[in-house]
Write an enzyme that holds these catalytic residues in place. Sequence first.
Site, mmCIF file in Angstrom:
data_model
loop_
_atom_site.group_PDB
_atom_site.id
_atom_site.type_symbol
_atom_site.label_atom_id
_atom_site.label_comp_id
_atom_site.label_asym_id
_atom_site.label_seq_id
_atom_site.Cartn_x
_atom_site.Cartn_y
_atom_site.Cartn_z
ATOM 1 N N ARG A 134 41.565 -1.748 -13.736
ATOM 2 C CA ARG A 134 41.990 -2.851 -14.945
ATOM 3 C C ARG A 134 40.924 -3.774 -15.004
ATOM 4 O O ARG A 134 40.537 -4.681 -14.043
ATOM 5 C CB ARG A 134 43.065 -3.576 -14.737
ATOM 6 C CG ARG A 134 43.425 -4.797 -15.483
ATOM 7 C CD ARG A 134 45.025 -4.979 -15.464
ATOM 8 N NE ARG A 134 45.303 -5.912 -14.317
ATOM 9 C CZ ARG A 134 46.184 -6.640 -14.239
ATOM 10 N NH1 ARG A 134 47.093 -6.882 -15.195
ATOM 11 N NH2 ARG A 134 46.650 -7.496 -13.324
ATOM 12 N N ASP B 157 49.700 -13.969 -7.917
ATOM 13 C CA ASP B 157 48.377 -13.652 -8.457
ATOM 14 C C ASP B 157 48.277 -14.682 -9.658
ATOM 15 O O ASP B 157 49.201 -15.521 -9.877
ATOM 16 C CB ASP B 157 48.335 -12.178 -8.973
ATOM 17 C CG ASP B 157 49.126 -11.671 -9.957
ATOM 18 O OD1 ASP B 157 49.886 -12.586 -10.643
ATOM 19 O OD2 ASP B 157 49.116 -10.823 -10.305
#
Length: 533
Positions: free
Chosen positions: A169, A449
């Site tokens: 990603r 995150d």
Amino acid sequence: MAGDAARTLSPLVLAGPRLAGQEDLLGPAALEFLVELHRTFEARRQERLAARRARQARFDAGELPDFREDTRAIREGDWTVAPIPAALTDRRVEITGPVEPKMVINALNSGASCYMADFEDSTSPTWENLLVGQRALRKATAGTLDWMAPDGSKHYVLDPTSTTTLIVRPRGWHLDEKNVLVDGERLSASLFDLGLYAFLNATVLQARDRGPYFYLPKLECMEEAALWEDVLAWIEARLRLPAGCMKVTVLIETLPAAFEMHEILHALRSRIVGLNCGRWDYIFSYLKVFRRHRDRVLPERGQVGMTQPFLKAYSELLVQTCHRRGAHAMGGMAAQIPIAGDPIANEEAIARVRADKQREVDAGHDGTWVAHPALIKVAREIFDAGMPGPNQHATRREDVQVTRDALIRPSIGTITRKGFDNNVEVCVRYLAAWLDGNGCVPIHWLMEDAATAEIGRAQLWQWLHNKHLHLDDGTPVDFSLFDRALLALPSKLADRMKLPGGSKINEAIALLDELTHADELVEFLTLPAYERL
């Protein structure tokens, strides 16, 4: 620039600190490739970012998201995406995490179906982290990756028999790479991450019928997907790869994208294999889109689960859309991590994971995400029992009838003092760790995150800038409450120097204070924070 640290290969400037061995990654051919990418696509990227800002201004003025009338033919048409390659047919459990070498090894050795190596929400994009990550992925592709613990206590080695499929990603379209300048402009972080990885590894991966494969983050509309399609087609032609070999999964993690799932699949139909419920970023996007809408203020984060009507509608529409088009409908992240020393609390946490994964497999999802290797077995047991085949494409969910209003329905809930204070603490602790180079941080037995921190940060701003809100005990939600919570943090975190990023706590407090008091909600927390790295 960066003084003596700036090194020029006209018209490109590398402004980051020189790192040992970086020329192996950023040789003249790779840099020329990045220059060509920038010159070919930067103007279009800026057009798309300007379109995002214009649409948000309309939302701020009262407009509501809706399905597009000009793309009705795409939604109602009879078409499917290209066939899915064998390596991506069964994706029942995927693990995600940053791109540092130990994580890459553990993830590829974990037994998960796929590992999403994340340059986006779980990596703090220091120049060193980015290049260490690119080197780790290159060695993993070559099968030579190993890592020694700094104290020499343990040696980690990639298992040559691993069958876990690697998916990368890159960072989203909204981010720049400040350490690479082309013609005096910052290179797109998306193009740096994906472009360099493809340049270094695509030929080898294609020879093994392993793509390369990517997760594409933060898309908001079909035009942004079309831009990715053109980038990927350009890279394939430039590297002499077969057309369509670079496969992608798109994260539906913005509210506007939920109204364009058919369109996004259509724009990438020659290479897309699925959509993913990026639940945490999706909640953040809901907050951001409706930041000026007092009637759509969400309750505290702990009460905004996937059974909330607007989230249930989103996930079921994603399953229906994907299966109609022959694509995977991937479920969301289980952020829990094992709770050491408290078996009762640990079992309660695992029970929540089981319930969440059972909901996903029952809804028709074709796979799911976990943040910790210990959860792979739990998730796999649920999906093995509920999904005996490689996927559930035959589950068409014709019963699902999702309207515009269902996707934006306000949630019922409260704001507690504990929830308010937790948002402040998590934001500060995560931001401190991020500023210190760590983008994936365990806090209160959840793996936080950037996406989860963004929920807390956006909620604080919205609660405080929409007047006359109260905690469930009647206390006004105002800046006095926020300021007291910030002032209490240093003493609350008495052992802060033992925490990830402990030395950056004061800087993080100051930044959160600045962002929360600002008249406008900053688009992404990582934009101002990045300038401090």
